[in-house]
Structure formats: C-alpha cells, structure tokens
Design a protein around this motif. Sequence first.
Motif, PDB file in Angstrom:
ATOM      1  N   GLY A   1       8.201   5.172  20.136  1.00  0.00           N
ATOM      2  CA  GLY A   1       6.829   5.283  19.639  1.00  0.00           C
ATOM      3  C   GLY A   1       6.640   4.537  18.336  1.00  0.00           C
ATOM      4  N   PRO A   2       5.378   4.235  17.992  1.00  0.00           N
ATOM      5  CA  PRO A   2       5.090   3.478  16.768  1.00  0.00           C
ATOM      6  C   PRO A   2       5.381   4.296  15.505  1.00  0.00           C
ATOM      7  CG  PRO A   2       3.151   3.596  18.207  1.00  0.00           C
ATOM      8  CD  PRO A   2       4.150   4.574  18.726  1.00  0.00           C
ATOM      9  N   ARG A   3       5.531   3.580  14.391  1.00  0.00           N
ATOM     10  CA  ARG A   3       5.736   4.249  13.099  1.00  0.00           C
ATOM     11  C   ARG A   3       4.398   4.432  12.363  1.00  0.00           C
ATOM     12  NH1 ARG A   3      10.226   4.706  10.944  1.00  0.00           N
ATOM     13  NH2 ARG A   3       9.480   4.226   8.854  1.00  0.00           N
ATOM     14  N   TYR A   4       3.342   3.876  12.940  1.00  0.00           N
ATOM     15  CA  TYR A   4       1.991   4.029  12.410  1.00  0.00           C
ATOM     16  C   TYR A   4       1.857   3.668  10.926  1.00  0.00           C
ATOM     17  CZ  TYR A   4       0.895   6.070  16.901  1.00  0.00           C
ATOM     18  OH  TYR A   4       0.722   6.251  18.253  1.00  0.00           O
ATOM     19  N   THR A   5       2.441   2.524  10.558  1.00  0.00           N
ATOM     20  CA  THR A   5       2.110   2.000   9.225  1.00  0.00           C
ATOM     21  C   THR A   5       0.737   1.338   9.297  1.00  0.00           C
ATOM     22  OG1 THR A   5       3.392   0.036   9.750  1.00  0.00           O
ATOM     23  CG2 THR A   5       4.474   1.712   8.413  1.00  0.00           C
ATOM     24  N   SER A   6       0.218   1.177  10.512  1.00  0.00           N
ATOM     25  CA  SER A   6      -1.175   0.764  10.702  1.00  0.00           C
ATOM     26  C   SER A   6      -1.626   1.374  12.023  1.00  0.00           C
ATOM     27  CB  SER A   6      -1.292  -0.758  10.803  1.00  0.00           C
ATOM     28  OG  SER A   6      -0.767  -1.231  12.034  1.00  0.00           O
TER      29      SER A   6
ATOM     30  N   ARG B   1      -0.769   6.381   4.030  1.00  0.00           N
ATOM     31  CA  ARG B   1       0.328   5.644   4.658  1.00  0.00           C
ATOM     32  C   ARG B   1      -0.135   4.212   4.906  1.00  0.00           C
ATOM     33  NH1 ARG B   1       5.145   6.444   6.776  1.00  0.00           N
ATOM     34  NH2 ARG B   1       5.638   5.243   8.644  1.00  0.00           N
ATOM     35  N   ASN B   2       0.698   3.238   4.492  1.00  0.00           N
ATOM     36  CA  ASN B   2       0.381   1.849   4.813  1.00  0.00           C
ATOM     37  C   ASN B   2       1.690   1.112   5.124  1.00  0.00           C
ATOM     38  OD1 ASN B   2       1.597   1.169   2.374  1.00  0.00           O
ATOM     39  ND2 ASN B   2      -0.323   0.800   1.297  1.00  0.00           N
ATOM     40  N   PHE B   3       1.654  -0.223   5.078  1.00  0.00           N
ATOM     41  CA  PHE B   3       2.825  -1.004   5.486  1.00  0.00           C
ATOM     42  C   PHE B   3       4.045  -0.757   4.608  1.00  0.00           C
ATOM     43  CE2 PHE B   3      -1.078  -3.172   6.563  1.00  0.00           C
ATOM     44  CZ  PHE B   3      -0.945  -3.140   7.939  1.00  0.00           C
ATOM     45  N   MET B   4       3.833  -0.199   3.421  1.00  0.00           N
ATOM     46  CA  MET B   4       4.958   0.083   2.534  1.00  0.00           C
ATOM     47  C   MET B   4       5.457   1.515   2.732  1.00  0.00           C
ATOM     48  SD  MET B   4       3.488  -1.876  -0.795  1.00  0.00           S
ATOM     49  CE  MET B   4       1.764  -1.718  -0.456  1.00  0.00           C
ATOM     50  N   GLY B   5       4.899   2.225   3.704  1.00  0.00           N
ATOM     51  CA  GLY B   5       5.308   3.608   3.960  1.00  0.00           C
ATOM     52  C   GLY B   5       4.317   4.564   3.329  1.00  0.00           C
ATOM     53  N   TYR B   6       4.794   5.730   2.881  1.00  0.00           N
ATOM     54  CA  TYR B   6       3.893   6.694   2.243  1.00  0.00           C
ATOM     55  C   TYR B   6       3.561   6.229   0.835  1.00  0.00           C
ATOM     56  CZ  TYR B   6       4.410  10.140   5.935  1.00  0.00           C
ATOM     57  OH  TYR B   6       4.350  10.784   7.131  1.00  0.00           O
ATOM     58  N   THR B   7       2.317   6.434   0.447  1.00  0.00           N
ATOM     59  CA  THR B   7       1.887   6.031  -0.892  1.00  0.00           C
ATOM     60  C   THR B   7       0.868   7.041  -1.417  1.00  0.00           C
ATOM     61  OG1 THR B   7       0.306   4.480  -1.893  1.00  0.00           O
ATOM     62  CG2 THR B   7       0.663   4.232   0.433  1.00  0.00           C
ATOM     63  N   THR B   8       0.727   7.038  -2.734  1.00  0.00           N
ATOM     64  CA  THR B   8      -0.237   7.964  -3.345  1.00  0.00           C
ATOM     65  C   THR B   8      -1.609   7.301  -3.455  1.00  0.00           C
ATOM     66  OG1 THR B   8       0.395   7.136  -5.512  1.00  0.00           O
ATOM     67  CG2 THR B   8       1.531   9.098  -4.732  1.00  0.00           C
ATOM     68  N   LYS B   9      -1.694   6.041  -3.115  1.00  0.00           N
ATOM     69  CA  LYS B   9      -2.936   5.287  -3.352  1.00  0.00           C
ATOM     70  C   LYS B   9      -3.809   5.231  -2.099  1.00  0.00           C
ATOM     71  CE  LYS B   9      -1.326   4.394  -7.434  1.00  0.00           C
ATOM     72  NZ  LYS B   9      -1.730   5.246  -8.547  1.00  0.00           N
ATOM     73  N   ALA B  10      -4.468   6.325  -1.820  1.00  0.00           N
ATOM     74  CA  ALA B  10      -5.386   6.348  -0.680  1.00  0.00           C
ATOM     75  C   ALA B  10      -6.654   5.583  -1.053  1.00  0.00           C
ATOM     76  CB  ALA B  10      -5.727   7.791  -0.339  1.00  0.00           C
ATOM     77  N   GLY B  11      -7.353   5.094  -0.043  1.00  0.00           N
ATOM     78  CA  GLY B  11      -8.662   4.487  -0.282  1.00  0.00           C
ATOM     79  C   GLY B  11      -8.619   3.109  -0.894  1.00  0.00           C
ATOM     80  N   CYS B  12      -7.469   2.417  -0.817  1.00  0.00           N
ATOM     81  CA  CYS B  12      -7.371   1.039  -1.335  1.00  0.00           C
ATOM     82  C   CYS B  12      -7.483   0.056  -0.182  1.00  0.00           C
ATOM     83  CB  CYS B  12      -5.996   0.781  -1.939  1.00  0.00           C
ATOM     84  SG  CYS B  12      -5.643   1.648  -3.424  1.00  0.00           S
ATOM     85  N   GLU B  13      -7.852  -1.164  -0.501  1.00  0.00           N
ATOM     86  CA  GLU B  13      -7.646  -2.256   0.453  1.00  0.00           C
ATOM     87  C   GLU B  13      -6.400  -3.014  -0.011  1.00  0.00           C
ATOM     88  OE1 GLU B  13     -11.476  -3.363   2.856  1.00  0.00           O
ATOM     89  OE2 GLU B  13     -11.535  -4.334   0.913  1.00  0.00           O
ATOM     90  N   LEU B  14      -5.587  -3.402   0.953  1.00  0.00           N
ATOM     91  CA  LEU B  14      -4.296  -4.032   0.627  1.00  0.00           C
ATOM     92  C   LEU B  14      -4.362  -5.531   0.917  1.00  0.00           C
ATOM     93  CD1 LEU B  14      -1.126  -3.937   0.176  1.00  0.00           C
ATOM     94  CD2 LEU B  14      -0.947  -3.395   2.593  1.00  0.00           C
ATOM     95  N   TYR B  15      -4.032  -6.349  -0.086  1.00  0.00           N
ATOM     96  CA  TYR B  15      -3.957  -7.792   0.110  1.00  0.00           C
ATOM     97  C   TYR B  15      -2.470  -8.194   0.062  1.00  0.00           C
ATOM     98  CZ  TYR B  15      -8.999  -8.221  -1.058  1.00  0.00           C
ATOM     99  OH  TYR B  15     -10.376  -8.120  -1.084  1.00  0.00           O
ATOM    100  N   GLY B  16      -1.975  -8.785   1.144  1.00  0.00           N
ATOM    101  CA  GLY B  16      -0.578  -9.219   1.197  1.00  0.00           C
ATOM    102  C   GLY B  16      -0.475 -10.718   0.964  1.00  0.00           C
ATOM    103  N   PHE B  17       0.554 -11.136   0.233  1.00  0.00           N
ATOM    104  CA  PHE B  17       0.772 -12.552  -0.082  1.00  0.00           C
ATOM    105  C   PHE B  17       2.185 -12.947   0.316  1.00  0.00           C
ATOM    106  CE2 PHE B  17      -2.273 -10.813  -3.010  1.00  0.00           C
ATOM    107  CZ  PHE B  17      -3.270 -11.781  -3.085  1.00  0.00           C
ATOM    108  N   GLY B  18       2.323 -14.200   0.759  1.00  0.00           N
ATOM    109  CA  GLY B  18       3.651 -14.704   1.091  1.00  0.00           C
ATOM    110  C   GLY B  18       3.901 -14.677   2.583  1.00  0.00           C
ATOM    111  N   VAL B  19       5.009 -15.304   2.971  1.00  0.00           N
ATOM    112  CA  VAL B  19       5.339 -15.427   4.383  1.00  0.00           C
ATOM    113  C   VAL B  19       5.436 -14.035   5.032  1.00  0.00           C
ATOM    114  CG1 VAL B  19       7.848 -15.495   3.956  1.00  0.00           C
ATOM    115  CG2 VAL B  19       6.922 -16.672   5.939  1.00  0.00           C
ATOM    116  N   SER B  20       4.826 -13.871   6.189  1.00  0.00           N
ATOM    117  CA  SER B  20       4.843 -12.642   7.011  1.00  0.00           C
ATOM    118  C   SER B  20       4.096 -11.445   6.401  1.00  0.00           C
ATOM    119  CB  SER B  20       6.273 -12.218   7.373  1.00  0.00           C
ATOM    120  OG  SER B  20       6.894 -11.572   6.287  1.00  0.00           O
TER     121      SER B  20
END
Length: 476
Positions: free
Chosen positions: A32-37, A328-347
Amino acid sequence: MTMGSTKQQILQSYQDLAGLSEALLQKYNTAGPRYTSYPTAPSWTDEFDATTYEQALKATNAPGAVEQNLPLSLYVHLPFCEHRCHFCGCNVVITPHREQAEKYLSYLFQEIDRVAELTADSREVVQFHWGGGTPTYLSPKQIERLFLYQQERFNLRPDAEIAIEVDPRVTTKEQLTVLRELGFNRISMGVQDFHAETQQAINRIQPVGMTEAMVNYCRELGFSGINFDLIYGLPHQTEETFGQTLDEVIRIQPDRVALYNFAYVPWISPHQKKMDEATLPEGSVKFRIFRRAIERFLDAGYVYIGMDHFAKPTDELTRAQQEGSLHRNFMGYTTKAGCELYGFGVSAISGLESYYAQNHKKLSTYYEAVEAAQLPTMRGFALSHDDRLRRAVINSILCQGQVDFEAIDLSFGVACRHLFADALETLTPMVGDGLLVINETGFQLTPLGRIFSRNIAMPFDAYFNQPSKPLFSKTL
Ligand code: SF4
C-alpha cells in the motif's frame, strides 16, 4: 469526557500494545501507499508539464487567490553522494568529482530565480528543508552561497524551521558551524543500524561513537531538534542486534526517530543485489524487530506520532499531534500544516493546494529543461474536488487518528457518510480487530489502529483499486 482528556488517554494507552500480535501484523502487512501525497505519485501524469505548472504558480500567486495567503515550505534536493549505500532507494548521483556540485548549483540558482519571479512577495516561508543525497557534499562556502541565494529571493520568516539531512561520516564541524550560523535549527541524521556486521553488509561504516560525537557537537551549537533515521529489515538484523542499536539510540536521545521498513527491490534498485538476500531477516523476525522497537521507544518515553515516527514529549511534532495540527507531506510528518511546498532541484516534488509537480529525475534532463529557460517539470497532477476531499480524509486518518465527517461535510459541501458508505463497510472487519471505533461523527483509530493507519486509509483512495494499480511496498 473532554476532547483533551480523550487524547491524553489515547497517548497513554500506546503504552499498552498487548494487542499487537504477530498474527495481526501478518494480516495487515499488505502492499500500500505511504500517502506522502494523495493521489500518490504513480497516478500523476506527464501531460501536466512545465507550462501547466507555471500556470499553476501564476494562478496561486495572483492577487486575490486564496492560496496567496498560505505560507510556503521550500525543499531543495542535493543529489550527490561519494559512495552508494547498498540499501539506498533515494534519487542519488554517485560521484567523487566535487566540481559537479558547482555545476549543479548554477542550474539550481536559475530554477530558484524562475520560481521566485512567479511567487508573490507577501508569501512567507515557514519551513526550509535540504535533503538528498548528501547535502553536506557541498563545501561550507557552497552551503553559504546556496542558502543566501534562496534567502534573498524568498521571504524567510525569522522563526522558520530550517532543516538539513546530514551524513555523520562526511559532515565536518566547519560545515555544521556554518549551517548553524546561517540559521539552520534542525538536523536529520541517517543512522540505520549500529551493528557492525549490518553496517559492513550495507556498505555504510558509521560507528556509534561517530554519530554520538556529531550529536554532541550539534547540541553544543544549539540545534534544537535532532532526528535519527533507522531502518529495520537490513542484512543480519535480529531482534537482539537491533535491540542493541535501540539501546544506543535511546541512550543518545535524539528528539525524533523515524523507523523505516527496508524494501528489497533489486528490480528497481539493482545495486541492492550487492547484499546477500539470504542474510535479510525473514517475515516473523522482521515483525518481532518492529514490535520490539515500538515497545522500546514507548518504554523510553517517546510518543508514537504515526506510521514510522516517534518523538520526545517535548518535541514540536508531539505538540502538533496533541493539538491536532500534525501534517504529512513528502518529507514525512511535519508541524507545518496549511503550507504550499515548492521543491527545487533534480527529482524534487512540489505540493500546492490543488496541484502536484515533480522535477525531472535525471540530471541531464533537468539541466536541459533549465537551459531551455523552462521550469524543469517532468510530471504532475491537478486535483479535483473529489481528490481534495479524499486527501482531507486520508490526512485526517494518518495525522489526527480520527475522521470527523461532519467537519469535512461542512468544508467540502458533501455528505461523507453516504459518499463513503462502501469504504466504511470495508472498515468493519478492522473494527472487529480493535483498530478503530465508529462513532456518531465519524470514526477514531485506537492506539493499535494507528500502527495500521495506511490500511485504514486505503479504502478512501479512489485510485488504489484501479486495474492499473502500481506496485507499492508492504505497509509494515
Ligand atoms: S548517503 Fe544516503 S542518499 Fe547517499 S547513498 Fe547512502 S543512503 Fe543513499
């Protein structure tokens, strides 16, 4: 009984996981998925390209856009490592040629410029994370240049959480000092296992003294949060050897621990064949290692945050869990709910309120896209109303350990009980196994159920049971 006391009771009752039998672990050990998204990355499409992502960034940063009021979380992927650990499943570039990092930075700066131009000046950055690879592959001067470059182009809040992943084998005191002076306040260290035979087999020699010295130095410098990543299921691990690793970890007292399940997938990561498959702990040994780890961390006073994360009671992650603001986001559990995440760099992956986008995974393709003055987007996804609704339910299961349908009905203008009648039916056997309780407003996971939260989330995933369902790792 008040909501606060209910939560307190639940936290305390994690100490009693007598129901965690091997049979139950076996029963729910499904893929099953890990639901980071949600929807998960295999459902994303390459029809969502650089132009689509650019339009999404423009729309969400336009005056009057609802998203414009959301804070930002920034992630930078630094893919280089000198040697490959045999278990590694990350997107890495193995090279001893340090000049590659300089070239990479020149492309990264161009990507940062492009995204910064599209970002409304008013948006504040509350979380900044460098991951890899090995971010400390960069020299102290390069670390400083990259940090300042991004800081000048984004509105970094003075109290932002600024985190980096470090490898104790290659990170110097000079690098740590520079990081701290720049404002980094959280450190995450790959530890995996302290057992010498296991370290030999995974090609990662990192004696306990080396890790402990780094932790002590980080504490002297004033880093407020130290995380250890551990892995169970590696070669030669037994309940006893991993128990020794747990003893050492608990003695060193990191603020957070992530305990990952090793997936042996040599058809995806051929370098894993360098480990002898016969030395991997088989099913029941692996389950016992996992159960022992949970018991040891709880006994030592850590709080079970969810899925594979533990934290000290004083850590922000624990407070966020207690206050219901865990995310929960791509970095796992986080305290920062309600953010938009901008990723930079390969992948790197970006997660906006209604869009996901992933950058090219190959360095050469990433460079080509940046040279063509484009955003280096490889694929992505635009979420529908139904996707966002289901994401809210799944996040609530994984982060809050409960679902309040009435609250979700109000936010999304739907009747959840009717819409999710089939999903609720699927949960019935899990109620019998003591994993959750259905109540008048929705349902609540029991302490035991939180260990199986991925299984409880799966019935709400509209993509999971499709015929073209991708291969996922086992849930435990
Ligand atoms: S240091 Fe980390 S990213 Fe690099 S090869 Fe080892 S596990 Fe992978």
